[in-house]
Enzyme design. Structure first.
Site, short mmCIF file in Angstrom:
data_model
loop_
_atom_site.label_atom_id
_atom_site.label_comp_id
_atom_site.label_asym_id
_atom_site.label_seq_id
_atom_site.Cartn_x
_atom_site.Cartn_y
_atom_site.Cartn_z
N ARG A 148 0.85 -1.19 0.00
CA ARG A 148 0.00 0.00 0.00
C ARG A 148 0.89 1.24 0.00
O ARG A 148 1.85 1.31 0.77
CB ARG A 148 -0.90 -0.01 1.24
CG ARG A 148 -1.94 1.07 1.24
CD ARG A 148 -2.73 1.10 2.55
NE ARG A 148 -2.16 2.05 3.47
CZ ARG A 148 -2.85 2.62 4.48
NH1 ARG A 148 -4.11 2.29 4.69
NH2 ARG A 148 -2.26 3.48 5.27
N TYR A 160 -3.53 11.57 6.63
CA TYR A 160 -3.73 10.16 6.99
C TYR A 160 -2.74 9.26 6.24
O TYR A 160 -2.50 9.45 5.05
CB TYR A 160 -5.17 9.70 6.63
CG TYR A 160 -5.22 8.20 6.64
CD1 TYR A 160 -5.30 7.52 7.85
CD2 TYR A 160 -5.05 7.46 5.46
CE1 TYR A 160 -5.23 6.14 7.88
CE2 TYR A 160 -4.99 6.08 5.49
CZ TYR A 160 -5.08 5.43 6.71
OH TYR A 160 -4.99 4.06 6.75
N ASP A 211 -5.23 3.90 -0.06
CA ASP A 211 -6.38 4.15 0.82
C ASP A 211 -6.74 5.63 0.75
O ASP A 211 -5.94 6.50 1.14
CB ASP A 211 -6.00 3.77 2.26
CG ASP A 211 -7.19 3.77 3.20
OD1 ASP A 211 -8.27 4.25 2.81
OD2 ASP A 211 -7.03 3.28 4.34
N HIS A 213 -9.30 6.81 2.36
CA HIS A 213 -9.75 7.06 3.74
C HIS A 213 -10.97 7.98 3.81
O HIS A 213 -11.01 8.93 4.60
CB HIS A 213 -8.59 7.60 4.59
CG HIS A 213 -8.56 7.03 5.98
ND1 HIS A 213 -8.78 7.78 7.09
CD2 HIS A 213 -8.34 5.77 6.42
CE1 HIS A 213 -8.69 7.02 8.18
NE2 HIS A 213 -8.43 5.79 7.79
N GLU A 237 -9.16 2.20 -1.96
CA GLU A 237 -9.93 1.87 -0.76
C GLU A 237 -10.69 3.07 -0.20
O GLU A 237 -10.17 4.19 -0.21
CB GLU A 237 -8.94 1.34 0.29
CG GLU A 237 -9.57 1.06 1.64
CD GLU A 237 -8.52 0.74 2.70
OE1 GLU A 237 -7.39 0.35 2.34
OE2 GLU A 237 -8.84 0.91 3.88
N GLU A 263 -13.85 -1.18 6.17
CA GLU A 263 -13.21 -1.42 7.47
C GLU A 263 -14.06 -0.90 8.63
O GLU A 263 -13.92 -1.37 9.75
CB GLU A 263 -11.81 -0.81 7.52
CG GLU A 263 -11.78 0.69 7.46
CD GLU A 263 -10.36 1.23 7.31
OE1 GLU A 263 -9.54 0.60 6.65
OE2 GLU A 263 -10.11 2.31 7.86
N ARG A 284 -13.98 -5.07 3.08
CA ARG A 284 -12.90 -4.99 4.08
C ARG A 284 -13.35 -5.21 5.51
O ARG A 284 -12.62 -4.94 6.46
CB ARG A 284 -12.19 -3.63 3.95
CG ARG A 284 -11.35 -3.64 2.72
CD ARG A 284 -10.40 -2.52 2.56
NE ARG A 284 -9.83 -1.93 3.72
CZ ARG A 284 -8.80 -2.45 4.42
NH1 ARG A 284 -8.27 -3.61 4.07
NH2 ARG A 284 -8.32 -1.80 5.45
N GLU A 340 -4.76 -7.25 4.88
CA GLU A 340 -3.87 -6.16 5.31
C GLU A 340 -3.01 -6.64 6.48
O GLU A 340 -3.48 -7.37 7.35
CB GLU A 340 -4.71 -4.95 5.75
CG GLU A 340 -3.88 -3.76 6.17
CD GLU A 340 -4.75 -2.56 6.57
OE1 GLU A 340 -5.94 -2.76 6.88
OE2 GLU A 340 -4.22 -1.44 6.59
N TRP A 403 -11.37 12.38 8.21
CA TRP A 403 -9.92 12.26 8.40
C TRP A 403 -9.34 11.14 7.54
O TRP A 403 -9.86 10.10 7.42
CB TRP A 403 -9.61 11.98 9.89
CG TRP A 403 -8.24 11.45 10.11
CD1 TRP A 403 -7.06 12.12 9.92
CD2 TRP A 403 -7.88 10.14 10.55
NE1 TRP A 403 -6.00 11.30 10.22
CE2 TRP A 403 -6.48 10.07 10.60
CE3 TRP A 403 -8.63 9.00 10.89
CZ2 TRP A 403 -5.80 8.92 10.99
CZ3 TRP A 403 -7.96 7.87 11.28
CH2 TRP A 403 -6.55 7.83 11.33
O1 LIG Z 1 -5.51 0.27 7.71
C1 LIG Z 1 -6.33 0.98 7.15
O2 LIG Z 1 -6.72 0.80 6.00
C2 LIG Z 1 -6.89 2.12 7.87
O3 LIG Z 1 -7.60 2.89 7.27
C3 LIG Z 1 -6.55 2.23 9.31
C4 LIG Z 1 -7.56 3.02 10.12
O4 LIG Z 1 -7.35 4.39 9.95
C5 LIG Z 1 -7.40 2.66 11.57
O5 LIG Z 1 -7.64 1.31 11.74
C6 LIG Z 1 -8.35 3.47 12.44
O6 LIG Z 1 -8.26 3.04 13.76
MG LIG Z 2 -8.34 1.94 5.46
#
Ligand SMILES: O=C(O)C(=O)C[C@H](O)[C@H](O)CO
Ligand SMILES: [Mg+2]
Length: 403
Positions: A148, A160, A211, A213, A237, A263, A284, A340, A403
């Protein structure tokens, strides 16, 4: 029958907080389950201690499905990350117990291995493209088949995915939430360049992931997906916040870049439309946040019908207990995609001795009976809980962003 005779919650902070449920049975066998919810840990600890554990005592530990239904339907208040992390911890601990009593590694109870190992992706990141690619080269040299890539965005501080440490990523860094700055325009200008440089530096034999995010709108995500297409990413992602599942139709209309999401999902209902309409390629959801092995298997079976594969979340805020559970699941599920893997620190590994191991870009859960992971309570007690929050992000005009 193995009766549940005791259960307790162990909160420990070997560098970051983890919540673990330990269930003991009349057979002298115990099982463990991860209940960590980053930044909201004590809410799950209380949910378990105050509301769930009293209902478990005396139950038949073998009745995993019935106990799952009892906790899910029985609460009346359904879903949500706190409830589902608590149910997940019970479910995981019960699978651990069942497999230990059977004398088998858990994956054997889930149908046996479908593959020789679990392909994982590591995290390469850096403040600049050059730094990210230097770190990516280290992962490639260690045998990772998938990496990644996250890089700093020129003009923005603390985005992030960019870690202070090269290899250990811990975003929950403040006693109160730290604030970072966001600009979609700056991000969209810089991200494709990272992938172009990565293909030049790393070649085409390694999978590259990214990602977003949750920080874009659907049409912005469509544009980024299109811009990344020439570099053939394995996935993009969490392109947009996924509460509105239908919004993924817009992304799909504009790009063939594979989409991964989930996630933060807690249940099959968070991804039903995404899967049914084939709006995503990878789901995920993971053991701890989506109701345990029992519910994750249900999501995976449903996804399999619609050509969606799994790609379980595996950040460091998921404990080694969750990682072990995920690996048994990954090894046994037909529509596995990728896992992951962010390595835990030595201090965390000392609290959670485990049988899983990494070789040639793959993890394997090992052949120990049960989950093959435990909690060392003496080690855990050395690291008391420390409040820590995930950061928040604001746009350049001060308004809140994801975020
Ligand atoms: O690992 C990832 O893909 C994430 O986005 C991690 C997250 O920000 C994290 O698990 C938040 O607690
Ligand atoms: Mg993520």
């Amino acid at each position: 029958m193995p009766k549940i005779i005791a259960a307790k919650v162990i909160v420990t902070c070997p560098g970051r907080n983890f919540v673990t449920l330990k269930i003991e049975t009349s057979d002298g066998v115990h099982g463990v389950g991860d209940a960590t919810l980053n930044g909201r840990e004590l809410a799950v600890a209380s949910y378990l201690t105050d509301h769930v554990i009293p209902c478990l005592i005396g139950r038949d530990a073998h009745q995993i499905e019935d106990i799952w239904q009892y906790l899910y339907r029985g609460a009346y208040w359904r879903r949500g990350p706190v409830t589902m992390a608590a149910i997940a911890a019970v479910d995981t601990a019960l699978w651990d117990i069942k497999a230990k009593i059977a004398g088998l590694p858990l994956y054997q109870l889930l149908g046996g291995a479908c593959r020789t190992g679990v392909m994982v992706y590591g995290h390469a990141n850096g403040a600049t493209v050059e730094e990210t690619l230097e770190n990516a080269a280290i992962y490639a040299a260690q045998g990772y088949k998938a990496i990644r890539l996250q890089s700093g965005v020129p003009g923005l501080k603390g985005v992030y995915g960019v870690s202070k440490d090269r290899f250990f990523y811990e975003p929950a860094d403040g006693d109160l939430p730290t604030e970072s700055l966001w600009s979609t325009e700056k991000y969209l200008r810089s991200a494709p360049g990272l992938f172009e440089a990565a293909r030049d530096a790393l070649g085409w034999d390694v999978h590259l992931l990214h990602d977003v995010h949750h920080r874009l709108t659907p049409i912005e995500a469509g544009r980024l997906g299109k811009d990344l297409e020439p570099y053939r990413p394995f996935w993009m992602e969490d392109a947009v916040p996924a509460e509105n599942q239908a919004s993924f139709r817009i992304i799909r209309q504009h790009t063939t870049t594979p989409l991964a999401v989930g996630e933060v999902f807690n249940s099959i209902w968070d991804c039903k439309q995404l899967i049914e309409e084939q709006l995503i390629d990878y789901v995920r959801a993971t053991v701890v946040h989506a109701g345990g092995i029992t519910h994750l298997r249900r999501i995976a079976s449903f996804a399999d019908l619609h050509h969606v594969r799994t790609g379980c979340h595996g950040a460091t805020d998921l404990s080694p207990v969750c990682m072990a559970a995920a690996l048994h699941f990954d090894l046994s599920v037909p529509n596995f995609g990728i896992q992951e893997y962010m390595r835990h620190t030595e201090a965390t590994d000392a609290v959670f001795p485990h049988a899983y191991s990494f070789a040639d870009g793959m993890l394997h859960p090992g052949e120990a009976i049960g989950l093959g992971v435990d909690i060392d309570e003496v080690e855990a007690a050395k690291h008391p809980y420390k409040r820590a929050y995930l950061p928040i992000a604001r746009r350049e005009d001060g308004s809140m962003h994801d975020w």
